[in-house]
Design a protein around this motif. Structure first.
Motif: not given
Length: 373
Positions: A93-95, A99-103, A248-256
């Motif tokens: 899952t994702v934290l 803003r529903a961004g992925i921590i 994480y940090g490349q394909d997903i991050d707090e802006t996605t």
């Protein structure tokens, strides 16, 4: 126990010296000195696809959680319905932030009840986000209800490949055929108690094994003697990309958001629980996302790298997040965020590489699906 390299101020895992003995090449990764390659990326990649490979992933963050309402409390931080988990189950899952961004993307392992009747579980998080995740969890988990113990000093070995179960079975008394994918249990291995989970980051069957440093070193040697190929971060990256697993940090991050990242299967809006970021995801679900993470296949062997623009009729419509030449498929593949009108499978696009454009097409993910699973 991890230690620091005084020359570079990088952390080292309990298995560092064993990698050194095997002449591994090292790189700095998220504050750690990690093996990037042993005998060669292609050899390591093919070993996992056809037989078995092992990775030192001790750099990952590991939290032991205990509380009377652990699952209920953790539920407020993730969009996935955790109430469906039984003891022995695991959930990717994702934290999320407000803003529903992925921590971070994480795996929660539900361990059932302690002897005193409290719920317990393990949360595995990314190395680069361990400190951030810990601070986030502590700020949102009521100390009176849930306690968090950081057990990141434990060693963690990933044994992956179609022969992984057969090899591990030779080292344990318990019947591993009774363990489905995304299950876990506590067993004896290498003379010590170990937490093993049927999870991985390669697209193949396999296990992730957490145990104390000395036992991990013994297990690493036993696996090597059994013919398992040591693998570094290089092969780990090509394997996960073929399986279309996000980094994480490349394909997903707090802006996605998970809906933008094509992780909608993690979002359970039908379950009427409240969680951080729910309102944003409800709007995105109703209105549609403006961009989506898609799979791309290049027409030639030109590789689309992180940050390269995605073009349609001389207009930038997206950006590549990850790309490689797939050792299994012999094709250049990539992940990219692309504007919704251009995100359908079969859409022809171009990738700008050093001022020139090269043809690509949106394809179905994953790029590779194991015939062994």
């Amino acid at each position: 126990m991890s230690d620091r390299n005084s020359n570079q101020d990088l952390l080292r895992t309990p298995l560092f010296h064993l990698a050194k003995e095997k002449k591994a090449r090292f790189t700095a990764f998220s504050g750690w000195e990690m093996p990037v390659q042993y005998g060669g990326l292609k050899l390591e990649h093919q070993a996992v696809r056809s037989q078995a490979g092992m990775f030192d992933i001790s750099h990952m963050g590991k939290f032991y959680l205990v509380g009377n309402k652990l699952v209920e409390t953790l539920q407020k931080l993730v969009p996935t319905d955790l109430s469906r988990l039984n003891p022995g189950d695991a959930q990717y899952t994702v934290l999320l932030n407000e803003r529903a961004g992925i921590i971070d993307d994480v795996i929660f392992y539900h361990q059932g009840l302690t002897e005193t009747g409290q719920q317990q579980g393990i949360l595995i998080v990314n190395a680069a986000t361990t400190a951030k995740d810990k601070a986030w969890l502590l700020s949102h988990l009521k100390a009176s209800e849930v306690t968090l113990e950081d057990v990141s000093d434990s060693a963690l070995i990933a044994l992956q490949g179609p022969h992984a179960a057969e090899i591990l079975q030779s080292l344990v008394a318990e019947d591993l055929t009774a363990m489905p994918v995304f299950s876990h249990r506590q067993i004896k291995i290498a003379g010590a108690s170990a937490f093993i989970a049927r999870t991985g980051y390669t697209g193949e069957d396999g296990f992730e094994i957490m145990l104390e440093s000395e036992a991990a070193q013994k297990l690493w040697q036993l696996l090597f003697e059994a013919g398992v190929i040591p693998c570094g971060l290089g092969a780990r990256d090509t394997l996960r990309l073929e399986a279309a697993m996000s980094l994480y940090g490349q394909d997903i991050d707090e802006t996605t958001t998970p809906l933008e990242a094509s992780l909608g299967w993690l979002v359970n809006l039908d379950f009427k629980n409240d969680f951080i970021g729910r309102g944003v995801l409800e709007r995105q679900k109703a209105e549609g996302v403006e961009r989506r993470l898609v799979g791309l296949e290049m027409a030639g062997r030109y590789i689309a790298r992180h940050g390269y623009p995605v073009i349609f009729e001389n207009q930038t419509v997206g950006e590549v997040t990850s790309g490689t030449l797939s050792p299994t498929l012999g094709k250049a593949i990539a992940l990219a965020y692309v504007s919704r009108p251009f995100s359908k499978v079969g859409q022809k696009l171009q990738i700008e590489i050093r001022g020139k454009t090269y043809p690509a097409m949106v394809v179905k993910k994953p790029f590779y699906r194991s015939p062994h699973k």
